[in-house]
Design a protein around this motif. Structure first.
Motif, PDB file in Angstrom:
ATOM      1  N   TYR A  46       0.834  -1.201   0.000  1.00 54.92           N
ATOM      2  CA  TYR A  46       0.000   0.000   0.000  1.00 54.92           C
ATOM      3  C   TYR A  46       0.874   1.258   0.000  1.00 54.92           C
ATOM      4  O   TYR A  46       0.410   2.336  -0.362  1.00 54.92           O
ATOM      5  CB  TYR A  46      -0.979   0.000   1.176  1.00 54.92           C
ATOM      6  N   LEU A  47       2.154   1.142   0.350  1.00 52.23           N
ATOM      7  CA  LEU A  47       3.080   2.284   0.332  1.00 52.23           C
ATOM      8  C   LEU A  47       3.654   2.541  -1.071  1.00 52.23           C
ATOM      9  O   LEU A  47       4.364   3.516  -1.273  1.00 52.23           O
ATOM     10  CB  LEU A  47       4.222   2.071   1.324  1.00 52.23           C
ATOM     11  N   ALA A  48       3.345   1.663  -2.029  1.00 53.45           N
ATOM     12  CA  ALA A  48       3.896   1.776  -3.378  1.00 53.45           C
ATOM     13  C   ALA A  48       3.018   2.625  -4.297  1.00 53.45           C
ATOM     14  O   ALA A  48       2.984   2.421  -5.507  1.00 53.45           O
ATOM     15  CB  ALA A  48       4.101   0.387  -3.974  1.00 53.45           C
ATOM     16  N   PHE A  49       2.279   3.574  -3.714  1.00 55.11           N
ATOM     17  CA  PHE A  49       1.440   4.509  -4.458  1.00 55.11           C
ATOM     18  C   PHE A  49       1.890   5.925  -4.160  1.00 55.11           C
ATOM     19  O   PHE A  49       2.377   6.205  -3.053  1.00 55.11           O
ATOM     20  CB  PHE A  49      -0.035   4.366  -4.045  1.00 55.11           C
ATOM     21  N   GLU A  50       1.701   6.832  -5.108  1.00 60.20           N
ATOM     22  CA  GLU A  50       2.086   8.225  -4.903  1.00 60.20           C
ATOM     23  C   GLU A  50       1.334   8.809  -3.705  1.00 60.20           C
ATOM     24  O   GLU A  50       0.119   8.672  -3.590  1.00 60.20           O
ATOM     25  CB  GLU A  50       1.781   9.060  -6.147  1.00 60.20           C
ATOM     26  N   GLY A  51       2.067   9.428  -2.785  1.00 66.60           N
ATOM     27  CA  GLY A  51       1.475  10.095  -1.631  1.00 66.60           C
ATOM     28  C   GLY A  51       1.029   9.175  -0.509  1.00 66.60           C
ATOM     29  O   GLY A  51       0.481   9.635   0.490  1.00 66.60           O
ATOM     30  N   ALA A  52       1.250   7.866  -0.655  1.00 66.24           N
ATOM     31  CA  ALA A  52       0.801   6.924   0.373  1.00 66.24           C
ATOM     32  C   ALA A  52       1.714   6.963   1.596  1.00 66.24           C
ATOM     33  O   ALA A  52       2.937   7.042   1.472  1.00 66.24           O
ATOM     34  CB  ALA A  52       0.745   5.507  -0.193  1.00 66.24           C
ATOM     35  N   THR A  53       1.097   6.943   2.774  1.00 63.98           N
ATOM     36  CA  THR A  53       1.823   6.864   4.048  1.00 63.98           C
ATOM     37  C   THR A  53       1.056   5.891   4.932  1.00 63.98           C
ATOM     38  O   THR A  53      -0.014   5.409   4.556  1.00 63.98           O
ATOM     39  CB  THR A  53       1.876   8.242   4.751  1.00 63.98           C
ATOM     40  N   LYS A  54       1.583   5.633   6.129  1.00 64.63           N
ATOM     41  CA  LYS A  54       0.864   4.745   7.051  1.00 64.63           C
ATOM     42  C   LYS A  54      -0.508   5.313   7.407  1.00 64.63           C
ATOM     43  O   LYS A  54      -1.450   4.573   7.628  1.00 64.63           O
ATOM     44  CB  LYS A  54       1.688   4.507   8.310  1.00 64.63           C
ATOM     45  N   ARG A  55      -0.612   6.638   7.445  1.00 67.30           N
ATOM     46  CA  ARG A  55      -1.906   7.277   7.766  1.00 67.30           C
ATOM     47  C   ARG A  55      -2.756   7.526   6.524  1.00 67.30           C
ATOM     48  O   ARG A  55      -3.976   7.613   6.624  1.00 67.30           O
ATOM     49  CB  ARG A  55      -1.661   8.618   8.450  1.00 67.30           C
ATOM     50  N   ASN A  56      -2.133   7.702   5.396  1.00 68.65           N
ATOM     51  CA  ASN A  56      -2.843   8.039   4.162  1.00 68.65           C
ATOM     52  C   ASN A  56      -2.741   6.864   3.182  1.00 68.65           C
ATOM     53  O   ASN A  56      -1.923   6.872   2.271  1.00 68.65           O
ATOM     54  CB  ASN A  56      -2.246   9.311   3.539  1.00 68.65           C
ATOM     55  N   ARG A  57      -3.590   5.868   3.381  1.00 68.82           N
ATOM     56  CA  ARG A  57      -3.560   4.669   2.539  1.00 68.82           C
ATOM     57  C   ARG A  57      -4.353   4.896   1.257  1.00 68.82           C
ATOM     58  O   ARG A  57      -5.364   5.592   1.272  1.00 68.82           O
ATOM     59  CB  ARG A  57      -4.159   3.481   3.289  1.00 68.82           C
ATOM     60  N   PRO A  58      -3.918   4.306   0.149  1.00 66.39           N
ATOM     61  CA  PRO A  58      -4.669   4.454  -1.110  1.00 66.39           C
ATOM     62  C   PRO A  58      -5.995   3.697  -1.035  1.00 66.39           C
ATOM     63  O   PRO A  58      -6.110   2.700  -0.313  1.00 66.39           O
ATOM     64  CB  PRO A  58      -3.741   3.820  -2.149  1.00 66.39           C
ATOM     65  N   ASN A  59      -6.979   4.186  -1.770  1.00 60.37           N
ATOM     66  CA  ASN A  59      -8.283   3.528  -1.808  1.00 60.37           C
ATOM     67  C   ASN A  59      -8.256   2.470  -2.910  1.00 60.37           C
ATOM     68  O   ASN A  59      -8.519   2.753  -4.067  1.00 60.37           O
ATOM     69  CB  ASN A  59      -9.387   4.557  -2.066  1.00 60.37           C
ATOM     70  N   VAL A  60      -7.905   1.255  -2.526  1.00 63.81           N
ATOM     71  CA  VAL A  60      -7.804   0.142  -3.473  1.00 63.81           C
ATOM     72  C   VAL A  60      -8.731  -0.968  -2.991  1.00 63.81           C
ATOM     73  O   VAL A  60      -8.680  -1.363  -1.824  1.00 63.81           O
ATOM     74  CB  VAL A  60      -6.353  -0.389  -3.561  1.00 63.81           C
ATOM     75  N   GLN A  61      -9.582  -1.443  -3.898  1.00 65.78           N
ATOM     76  CA  GLN A  61     -10.558  -2.482  -3.553  1.00 65.78           C
ATOM     77  C   GLN A  61     -10.311  -3.742  -4.382  1.00 65.78           C
ATOM     78  O   GLN A  61      -9.766  -3.669  -5.487  1.00 65.78           O
ATOM     79  CB  GLN A  61     -11.986  -1.971  -3.820  1.00 65.78           C
ATOM     80  N   VAL A  62     -10.742  -4.879  -3.847  1.00 66.33           N
ATOM     81  CA  VAL A  62     -10.680  -6.128  -4.607  1.00 66.33           C
ATOM     82  C   VAL A  62     -11.502  -5.941  -5.884  1.00 66.33           C
ATOM     83  O   VAL A  62     -12.613  -5.403  -5.844  1.00 66.33           O
ATOM     84  CB  VAL A  62     -11.212  -7.308  -3.766  1.00 66.33           C
ATOM     85  N   GLY A  63     -10.936  -6.329  -7.011  1.00 63.24           N
ATOM     86  CA  GLY A  63     -11.597  -6.166  -8.305  1.00 63.24           C
ATOM     87  C   GLY A  63     -11.105  -4.956  -9.085  1.00 63.24           C
ATOM     88  O   GLY A  63     -11.334  -4.858 -10.287  1.00 63.24           O
ATOM     89  N   ASP A  64     -10.419  -4.010  -8.417  1.00 62.86           N
ATOM     90  CA  ASP A  64      -9.888  -2.840  -9.109  1.00 62.86           C
ATOM     91  C   ASP A  64      -8.808  -3.232 -10.109  1.00 62.86           C
ATOM     92  O   ASP A  64      -8.075  -4.205  -9.893  1.00 62.86           O
ATOM     93  CB  ASP A  64      -9.272  -1.842  -8.113  1.00 62.86           C
ATOM     94  N   LEU A  65      -8.692  -2.444 -11.170  1.00 62.83           N
ATOM     95  CA  LEU A  65      -7.599  -2.605 -12.126  1.00 62.83           C
ATOM     96  C   LEU A  65      -6.457  -1.696 -11.690  1.00 62.83           C
ATOM     97  O   LEU A  65      -6.685  -0.564 -11.269  1.00 62.83           O
ATOM     98  CB  LEU A  65      -8.043  -2.210 -13.532  1.00 62.83           C
ATOM     99  N   VAL A  66      -5.230  -2.209 -11.796  1.00 64.33           N
ATOM    100  CA  VAL A  66      -4.046  -1.465 -11.392  1.00 64.33           C
ATOM    101  C   VAL A  66      -3.032  -1.515 -12.527  1.00 64.33           C
ATOM    102  O   VAL A  66      -2.791  -2.577 -13.113  1.00 64.33           O
ATOM    103  CB  VAL A  66      -3.423  -2.085 -10.115  1.00 64.33           C
ATOM    104  N   TYR A  67      -2.448  -0.342 -12.838  1.00 64.81           N
ATOM    105  CA  TYR A  67      -1.359  -0.273 -13.808  1.00 64.81           C
ATOM    106  C   TYR A  67      -0.088  -0.053 -13.001  1.00 64.81           C
ATOM    107  O   TYR A  67       0.030   0.941 -12.280  1.00 64.81           O
ATOM    108  CB  TYR A  67      -1.600   0.878 -14.784  1.00 64.81           C
TER     109      TYR A  67
END
Length: 180
Positions: A46-67
């Protein structure tokens, strides 16, 4: 059995640096599991996204497409993806495609579409504006203005694999005539 890598649709072998389209299949702790079409799933922190931190997690759901891009891809370790470059920027990577169409094509067609001298996407874009994401794992996502246009664009892209430049121009002209 002999597999021709240019036409085989079955299984992608991850390569470090490849940009791929994956499907989120699970969340487990700090890691997402991603189906990239290979023999095993890749991990994505979850830290491998732009702006992601322990407090600011990306909104990623099962079924989402990721590039994303492979940073680890060898036979002895689990494949690992990131959605940021070396400077922490997304540069087009991340979650996408809440609408549109995802389909699979032979890896040879991916190389043809991404070739520096390739004109297929530019030619088609002049006729019908569309968004496209192409993964080196043989997955393509497209979205045009309407569902019908999206399906036509996907069909034209798939048919380009075995067309000559002349045949392609004829097919695109026919599509262009129906768009008017």
């Amino acid at each position: 059995m002999f597999n021709n890598p240019g036409t085989d649709l079955s299984e992608y072998v991850p390569v470090k640096g490849d940009l791929v389209i994956g499907i989120v299949t699970a969340k487990s702790g700090d890691v997402f599991k991603i189906d990239v079409g290979g023999s095993e799933q890749a991990s994505l922190s979850y830290l491998a996204f732009e702006g992601a931190t322990k407090r600011n997690r990306p909104n990623v759901q099962v079924g989402d497409l990721v590039y994303g891009q492979f940073i680890v891809a060898n036979k002895d370790m689990e494949p690992e993806l990131v959605c940021i470059d070396g400077c922490g920027r997304a540069v087009g990577m991340g979650v996408f495609g809440h609408e549109g169409l995802l389909f699979k094509v032979p890896l040879g067609l991916v190389r043809k579409l991404l070739a520096p001298q390739g004109e297929i996407i530019q030619e088609l874009g002049k006729i019908c504006p569309f968004e496209i994401v192409i993964g080196m794992n043989g997955r393509i996502w497209v979205k045009a203005k309407t569902i019908q246009q999206t399906l036509i664009v996907a069909n034209l892209l798939e048919s380009c694999e075995h067309m000559t430049a002349v045949q392609r121009k004829q097919a695109f002209a026919k599509f262009s005539d129906t768009m008017m």
